[in-house]
Design a protein around this motif. Structure first.
Motif, PDB file in Angstrom:
ATOM      1  N   PHE A  45       0.824  -1.204   0.000  1.00  0.00           N
ATOM      2  CA  PHE A  45       0.000   0.000   0.000  1.00  0.00           C
ATOM      3  C   PHE A  45       0.868   1.269   0.000  1.00  0.00           C
ATOM      4  N   TYR A  46       0.371   2.270  -0.733  1.00  0.00           N
ATOM      5  CA  TYR A  46       0.989   3.594  -0.695  1.00  0.00           C
ATOM      6  C   TYR A  46      -0.129   4.619  -0.635  1.00  0.00           C
ATOM      7  N   PRO A  47      -0.037   5.599   0.263  1.00  0.00           N
ATOM      8  CA  PRO A  47      -1.153   6.525   0.456  1.00  0.00           C
ATOM      9  C   PRO A  47      -1.290   7.511  -0.697  1.00  0.00           C
ATOM     10  N   PRO A  48      -2.512   7.925  -1.031  1.00  0.00           N
ATOM     11  CA  PRO A  48      -2.696   9.011  -1.996  1.00  0.00           C
ATOM     12  C   PRO A  48      -1.905  10.231  -1.543  1.00  0.00           C
ATOM     13  N   THR A  49      -1.103  10.771  -2.431  1.00  0.00           N
ATOM     14  CA  THR A  49      -0.129  11.809  -2.073  1.00  0.00           C
ATOM     15  C   THR A  49      -0.253  12.989  -3.020  1.00  0.00           C
ATOM     16  N   VAL A  50      -0.180  14.194  -2.459  1.00  0.00           N
ATOM     17  CA  VAL A  50      -0.178  15.419  -3.260  1.00  0.00           C
ATOM     18  C   VAL A  50       1.088  16.199  -2.946  1.00  0.00           C
ATOM     19  N   LEU A  51       1.819  16.575  -3.991  1.00  0.00           N
ATOM     20  CA  LEU A  51       3.027  17.375  -3.859  1.00  0.00           C
ATOM     21  C   LEU A  51       2.833  18.713  -4.565  1.00  0.00           C
TER      22      LEU A  51
ATOM     23  N   GLY B 164       1.637   5.250  -9.739  1.00  0.00           N
ATOM     24  CA  GLY B 164       1.172   5.143  -8.368  1.00  0.00           C
ATOM     25  C   GLY B 164       0.340   6.359  -8.013  1.00  0.00           C
ATOM     26  N   PRO B 165      -0.224   6.389  -6.801  1.00  0.00           N
ATOM     27  CA  PRO B 165      -1.192   7.431  -6.414  1.00  0.00           C
ATOM     28  C   PRO B 165      -0.546   8.726  -5.939  1.00  0.00           C
ATOM     29  N   VAL B 166       0.342   9.282  -6.752  1.00  0.00           N
ATOM     30  CA  VAL B 166       1.069  10.494  -6.376  1.00  0.00           C
ATOM     31  C   VAL B 166       0.780  11.591  -7.402  1.00  0.00           C
ATOM     32  N   ALA B 167       0.234  12.720  -6.940  1.00  0.00           N
ATOM     33  CA  ALA B 167      -0.084  13.860  -7.794  1.00  0.00           C
ATOM     34  C   ALA B 167       0.976  14.934  -7.602  1.00  0.00           C
ATOM     35  N   ALA B 168       1.722  15.226  -8.654  1.00  0.00           N
ATOM     36  CA  ALA B 168       2.789  16.221  -8.600  1.00  0.00           C
ATOM     37  C   ALA B 168       2.324  17.496  -9.291  1.00  0.00           C
ATOM     38  N   ILE B 169       2.223  18.580  -8.529  1.00  0.00           N
ATOM     39  CA  ILE B 169       1.676  19.841  -9.044  1.00  0.00           C
ATOM     40  C   ILE B 169       2.791  20.852  -9.268  1.00  0.00           C
ATOM     41  N   LEU B 170       2.770  21.466 -10.467  1.00  0.00           N
ATOM     42  CA  LEU B 170       3.655  22.571 -10.796  1.00  0.00           C
ATOM     43  C   LEU B 170       2.784  23.748 -11.228  1.00  0.00           C
ATOM     44  N   THR B 171       3.336  24.940 -11.207  1.00  0.00           N
ATOM     45  CA  THR B 171       2.566  26.117 -11.593  1.00  0.00           C
ATOM     46  C   THR B 171       3.141  26.753 -12.853  1.00  0.00           C
ATOM     47  N   PHE B 172       2.278  27.560 -13.521  1.00  0.00           N
ATOM     48  CA  PHE B 172       2.710  28.309 -14.697  1.00  0.00           C
ATOM     49  C   PHE B 172       1.979  29.647 -14.711  1.00  0.00           C
ATOM     50  N   ASP B 173       2.483  30.588 -15.528  1.00  0.00           N
ATOM     51  CA  ASP B 173       1.899  31.926 -15.582  1.00  0.00           C
ATOM     52  C   ASP B 173       1.185  32.238 -16.885  1.00  0.00           C
ATOM     53  N   ASP B 174       1.562  31.582 -17.983  1.00  0.00           N
ATOM     54  CA  ASP B 174       0.866  31.851 -19.243  1.00  0.00           C
ATOM     55  C   ASP B 174       0.802  30.573 -20.074  1.00  0.00           C
ATOM     56  N   GLU B 175      -0.035  30.614 -21.104  1.00  0.00           N
ATOM     57  CA  GLU B 175      -0.327  29.421 -21.900  1.00  0.00           C
ATOM     58  C   GLU B 175       0.918  28.861 -22.584  1.00  0.00           C
ATOM     59  N   ASP B 176       1.731  29.734 -23.148  1.00  0.00           N
ATOM     60  CA  ASP B 176       2.939  29.271 -23.838  1.00  0.00           C
ATOM     61  C   ASP B 176       3.844  28.496 -22.888  1.00  0.00           C
ATOM     62  N   GLU B 177       3.972  29.011 -21.677  1.00  0.00           N
ATOM     63  CA  GLU B 177       4.804  28.335 -20.678  1.00  0.00           C
ATOM     64  C   GLU B 177       4.246  26.952 -20.354  1.00  0.00           C
ATOM     65  N   ALA B 178       2.922  26.863 -20.214  1.00  0.00           N
ATOM     66  CA  ALA B 178       2.290  25.587 -19.870  1.00  0.00           C
ATOM     67  C   ALA B 178       2.471  24.553 -20.981  1.00  0.00           C
ATOM     68  N   VAL B 179       2.238  24.974 -22.223  1.00  0.00           N
ATOM     69  CA  VAL B 179       2.336  24.057 -23.348  1.00  0.00           C
ATOM     70  C   VAL B 179       3.779  23.606 -23.554  1.00  0.00           C
ATOM     71  N   THR B 180       4.715  24.521 -23.425  1.00  0.00           N
ATOM     72  CA  THR B 180       6.135  24.167 -23.558  1.00  0.00           C
ATOM     73  C   THR B 180       6.545  23.160 -22.499  1.00  0.00           C
ATOM     74  N   ALA B 181       6.124  23.397 -21.261  1.00  0.00           N
ATOM     75  CA  ALA B 181       6.464  22.483 -20.175  1.00  0.00           C
ATOM     76  C   ALA B 181       5.819  21.104 -20.387  1.00  0.00           C
ATOM     77  N   ALA B 182       4.559  21.116 -20.805  1.00  0.00           N
ATOM     78  CA  ALA B 182       3.850  19.843 -21.013  1.00  0.00           C
ATOM     79  C   ALA B 182       4.510  19.002 -22.092  1.00  0.00           C
ATOM     80  N   ASN B 183       5.031  19.662 -23.123  1.00  0.00           N
ATOM     81  CA  ASN B 183       5.649  18.944 -24.241  1.00  0.00           C
ATOM     82  C   ASN B 183       7.121  18.622 -24.005  1.00  0.00           C
ATOM     83  N   ASN B 184       7.671  19.074 -22.899  1.00  0.00           N
ATOM     84  CA  ASN B 184       9.089  18.884 -22.617  1.00  0.00           C
ATOM     85  C   ASN B 184       9.325  17.494 -22.017  1.00  0.00           C
TER      86      ASN B 184
END
Length: 246
Positions: free
Chosen positions: A200-206, A222-242
């Motif tokens: 077992f591993y507990p549901p985890t948010v980072l 596994g049940p681990v949610a890793a959260i990052l932040t962004f400021d604009d759409e271009d930054e988000a799309v670039t990061a997602a595709n990286n």
């Protein structure tokens, strides 16, 4: 599809789950599949069984579902005899929450994308990018949902999150979390191995996950949610595709 195309097959199940493939073979036999069309080889030594088959010149097509690392090895082994391949390999799926999102919908969607089969899914969300203006509220709502999940044996009533497939999977999730924390991530819920037996591993948010953390380019499974932040759409799309995963 292989049966529909008139092919004979050799199926090597994952070593963790051989019985489901044997059950499938029994069902197909009952349905009238001729003897010898489907041949199941159960082994804990995948390389020792598969490589001789691929090198032997009698295999015309390989279909593989599994990790990218193993996929690369199999592609190399198929190259010498030009075996056709179909590969469904490991993922690094992003999920993006913009500042105009309905956060109730976003959190529900994230729960499905992250927690299907305890996160043990090739298309499970691996990296969650949230606009900085809504990141705190989104993280709080997701944490509340994750923390409320009941962890336990899947056969017991009320269980929301069962065990991972084996100890190696549990250790991998735990190692990824601790690596992220070492690099500055904050744990909002979970993040520690529970006492007692089982995988077992507990549901985890980072949150505040660094881009150089191993969890950013390693499939969590596994049940681990890793959260990052962004400021604009271009930054988000670039990061997602990286990602090398495509």
């Amino acid at each position: 599809p292989a049966i529909a195309a008139g092919c004979t097959m050799v199926l090597k199940p994952a070593p963790q789950t051989p019985l489901s493939s044997l059950a499938l073979a029994e069902i197909l036999t009952e349905a009238g599949l001729p003897e010898g069309v489907l041949n199941i080889v159960v082994t804990s030594d995948a390389a020792g069984v598969v490589e001789p088959l691929l090198r032997g010149g009698r295999i015309r097509k390989l279909s593989f579902t599994g990790s990218t690392q193993v996929g690369r090895i199999l592609l190399a082994q198929c190259a010498d005899t030009v075996i056709r391949t179909s590969m469904e390999l490991g993922g690094n799926a992003p999920l993006i929450v913009f500042d105009d999102a309905d956060l109730d919908v976003a959190v529900e969607g994230t729960m499905v994308a992250k927690m299907r089969n305890m996160g043990e899914s090739c298309c499970a969300a691996n990296r969650i990018y949230v606009h900085a203006s809504v990141a705190e509220e989104f993280a709080a709502r997701l944490t509340a949902r994750m923390a409320a999940l009941e962890v336990g044996p899947g056969t017991e009533p009320g269980t929301d999150v069962g065990p991972l497939i084996d100890q190696a999977a549990r250790s991998k999730a735990d190692d990824l979390v601790h690596d992220a924390v070492k690099r500055g991530a904050k744990v909002l819920t979970g993040g520690e191995l529970p006492d007692g037996p089982g995988c077992f591993y507990p549901p985890t948010v980072l949150t505040d996950v660094s881009t150089d953390a191993a969890i950013m380019d390693t499939e969590i499974f596994g049940p681990v949610a890793a959260i990052l932040t962004f400021d604009d759409e271009d930054e988000a799309v670039t990061a997602a595709n990286n990602t090398e995963f495509g």
